[in-house]
Enzyme design. Structure first.
Site, PDB file in Angstrom:
ATOM      1  N   CYS A  38     -13.770 -36.400-107.406  1.00  0.00           N
ATOM      2  CA  CYS A  38     -14.934 -37.186-107.824  1.00  0.00           C
ATOM      3  C   CYS A  38     -14.950 -37.486-109.321  1.00  0.00           C
ATOM      4  CB  CYS A  38     -16.201 -36.471-107.382  1.00  0.00           C
ATOM      5  SG  CYS A  38     -16.138 -36.136-105.618  1.00  0.00           S
TER       6      CYS A  38
ATOM      7  N   HIS B 200     -23.663 -36.617-113.322  1.00  0.00           N
ATOM      8  CA  HIS B 200     -22.898 -36.478-112.081  1.00  0.00           C
ATOM      9  C   HIS B 200     -23.919 -36.329-110.943  1.00  0.00           C
ATOM     10  CE1 HIS B 200     -19.567 -35.811-109.503  1.00  0.00           C
ATOM     11  NE2 HIS B 200     -19.964 -34.612-109.152  1.00  0.00           N
TER      12      HIS B 200
ATOM     13  N   GLU C  11     -25.384 -28.665-114.193  1.00  0.00           N
ATOM     14  CA  GLU C  11     -25.057 -29.751-115.129  1.00  0.00           C
ATOM     15  C   GLU C  11     -26.193 -29.940-116.130  1.00  0.00           C
ATOM     16  OE1 GLU C  11     -24.940 -33.661-113.377  1.00  0.00           O
ATOM     17  OE2 GLU C  11     -24.039 -34.586-115.147  1.00  0.00           O
TER      18      GLU C  11
ATOM     19  N   LYS D  33     -26.746 -41.828-108.112  1.00  0.00           N
ATOM     20  CA  LYS D  33     -26.348 -41.411-106.763  1.00  0.00           C
ATOM     21  C   LYS D  33     -27.568 -41.305-105.854  1.00  0.00           C
ATOM     22  CE  LYS D  33     -22.093 -38.939-107.967  1.00  0.00           C
ATOM     23  NZ  LYS D  33     -22.117 -38.844-109.448  1.00  0.00           N
TER      24      LYS D  33
ATOM     25  N   HIS E 245     -22.879 -40.931-103.167  1.00  0.00           N
ATOM     26  CA  HIS E 245     -21.765 -40.457-103.972  1.00  0.00           C
ATOM     27  C   HIS E 245     -20.512 -41.234-103.585  1.00  0.00           C
ATOM     28  CE1 HIS E 245     -19.120 -38.142-106.253  1.00  0.00           C
ATOM     29  NE2 HIS E 245     -19.389 -36.914-105.849  1.00  0.00           N
TER      30      HIS E 245
ATOM     31  N   PHE F 105     -14.017 -31.665-107.160  1.00  0.00           N
ATOM     32  CA  PHE F 105     -13.447 -30.484-106.502  1.00  0.00           C
ATOM     33  C   PHE F 105     -12.157 -30.092-107.230  1.00  0.00           C
ATOM     34  CE2 PHE F 105     -15.232 -30.870-101.855  1.00  0.00           C
ATOM     35  CZ  PHE F 105     -16.493 -30.585-102.333  1.00  0.00           C
TER      36      PHE F 105
END
Lengths: 420, 78
Positions: A169, A310, A320, A341, A346, A406
């Site tokens: 991502c 994010h 975050e 998002k 996403h 990830f």
């Protein structure tokens, strides 16, 4: 030092298949989420996604506009989205028919997080049910991640660097950052940079649901499912689409009288070295990524007016946020931070590119997009303007995009209004 | 037009994305219809699937035109 500016934009999103439509819908607070239509998801834990809409929809995507019929049949949808977004960006920059001398120094850095998962899934079934002699001869090159860059370079004759990032991502943000460096290092004068994804398929939804990453508790209320920073958030909603920018060396852009949206001034990268899916609990990697991007930009947090987070609508949102608070200190009071998002889901490997484009548009229009569904802000959100529900007019001199993936891979990109 | 001919032409139009009126009997897949070698592999697979015939590699290599395909299928269809 060679400076890098943005001279073209292209978007394919669940809220519009061109830049102005998608941006207008984002600012209007619309949601691109709905029941999955691409396949029967009734056996899945998750029944919802933010799908790119079909051509006959009010803001649908017409694949035939920029992608040959034959190529559409041979490649996975993420490649079709990527080719279209790249074409939009080139058209916007006035570079579709660039002379050969210029095209020798025009390259592509368009990646994807996963690549052609729907095609891998369907051809695996062909292999199992009908045997190897029925597997498509276009199977491999129709699924490979670097085949957006490959197809785009062939279609438009771009003979510079041909590259594709694969960092889950973080792909879109890394693609833009890496491409900006290629221009700075004089490998190219112009780079098409971005990311694309399309994994709304049975194995994609099942895989992310099994990893406990997807929202599975709002199947009856899809538009409310993506709710970053809200107490009831419960996983991300899968999106799909693509974002591509034209990056160009500043003097080159000036010499040809190009329209300049913004300058790419900072890029930071880091690794969490912690866990495959969970972020470092103190947001250590996110912090260092943002810190590096600001340092490279020669800026302090006080110079940043907008952060496109994010913010996936998972437990990681507040990690975050805590790292942003720690980095900004007292300056947190003056920044707006939102997660788009909440509206388009996403986009995985496309997210960082699409969201950097929203940062650029926030600078252009002096407005920041909202975080939808933020009804009950979670603990730790105090003192931060998360732009709940409605877009907000405000000064935006510079903006920072965060993307984390990830494997514990982090990227931050800083864009700024052009100053001579 | 025979049924086989109509079906072959339909498959060619669909797979190669060409106008129907260009798919004439002596049209060459590569020279006239813009196919490459992989497109031909795909076309041969589609013919095999549609007509229930097996087209071995050496026979497939000789199928260069629309007519070649129709002739092979007519001769080998069970």
């Amino acid at each position: 030092m060679r400076r890098v500016v943005v001279t073209g934009l292209g978007l394919v999103t669940p809220l519009g298949a061109d830049v102005e439509t998608a941006w207008a819908n984002i600012l209007a607070g619309k949601s691109g989420a709905g029941k999955i239509t691409k396949f029967d998801a009734s056996a899945q834990k998750c029944h919802i996604a933010c799908e790119v809409k079909p051509a006959d929809h009010e803001y649908g995507f017409d694949a035939g506009k920029r992608v040959d019929h034959k190529i559409q049949r041979q490649v996975d949808p993420f490649i079709v989205f990527g080719i279209d977004a790249a074409g939009q960006a080139l058209e916007d920059a006035g570079l579709v028919d660039a002379p050969e001398e210029m095209r020798l120094r025009m390259g592509c850095s368009i990646g994807s997080g996963i690549g052609g998962l729907p095609g891998i899934e369907s051809e695996s079934l062909v292999l199992a049910n009908k045997g190897p002699g029925r597997v498509s001869p276009h199977f491999v090159h129709g699924r490979l991640i670097n085949l957006i860059s490959g197809q785009v370079s062939i279609k438009y004759g771009l003979m510079g660097p041909n590259h594709a990032v694969v960092t889950a991502c973080s792909t879109g943000a890394h693609s833009i950052g890496d491409a900006a460096r290629m221009i700075r290092d004089d490998d190219a004068d112009i780079m098409l940079a971005g990311g694309a994804e399309s994994t709304v398929c049975p194995i994609g939804i099942a895989g992310f649901a099994q990893a406990k990453a997807l929202n599975c508790s709002f199947n009856d209320r899809p538009e409310q499912a993506s709710r970053p920073y809200d107490k009831d958030r419960d996983g991300f909603v899968m999106g799909e689409g693509a974002g591509v920018v034209v990056l160009e060396e500043y003097e080159h852009a000036k010499a040809r009288g190009a329209k300049i949206y913004a300058e790419v001034v900072g890029y930071g990268l880091s690794g969490d070295a912690y866990h495959v899916t969970a972020p470092h609990p103190e947001g250590f990697g996110a912090f260092r990524s943002m810190e590096m991007a600001l340092k490279k930009a020669g800026m302090t947090p006080a110079d940043i007016d907008y952060v496109n987070a994010h913010g996936t609508s998972t437990m990681a949102d507040t990690i975050e946020l805590a790292s942003v608070k720690r980095l900004f200190g007292d300056d947190i009071a003056n920044v707006s931070m939102s997660s788009t998002k909440s509206a388009i889901g996403h986009l995985l490997g496309g997210a960082g590119a699409v969201e950097t484009i929203f940062c650029i548009l926030a600078i252009r229009d002096q407005i920041v997009p909202p975080t939808l569904n933020l009804d009950n802000p979670d603990e730790g959100t105090e003192g931060v303007d998360l732009v709940p529900h409605v877009a907000k007019k405000r000064r935006v001199r510079a903006a920072l995009n965060n993307s984390f993936g990830f494997g514990g891979t982090n990227a931050s990109v800083v864009v700024k209004a052009l100053e001579d | 037009m025979s049924t086989i001919e109509a079906q072959v032409k339909k498959i060619v139009v669909e797979h190669l994305g060409v106008e129907e009126d260009k798919v004439v009997a002596d049209a060459s897949f590569i020279d006239d219809l813009g196919a490459d070698s992989l497109d031909i592999v795909e076309l041969v697979m589609a013919f095999e699937e549609e007509f229930g015939v097996e087209i071995p590699d050496d026979a497939a290599e000789k199928i260069a035109t629309v007519n070649d395909a129709i002739a092979f299928i007519e001769a080998n269809k069970g």
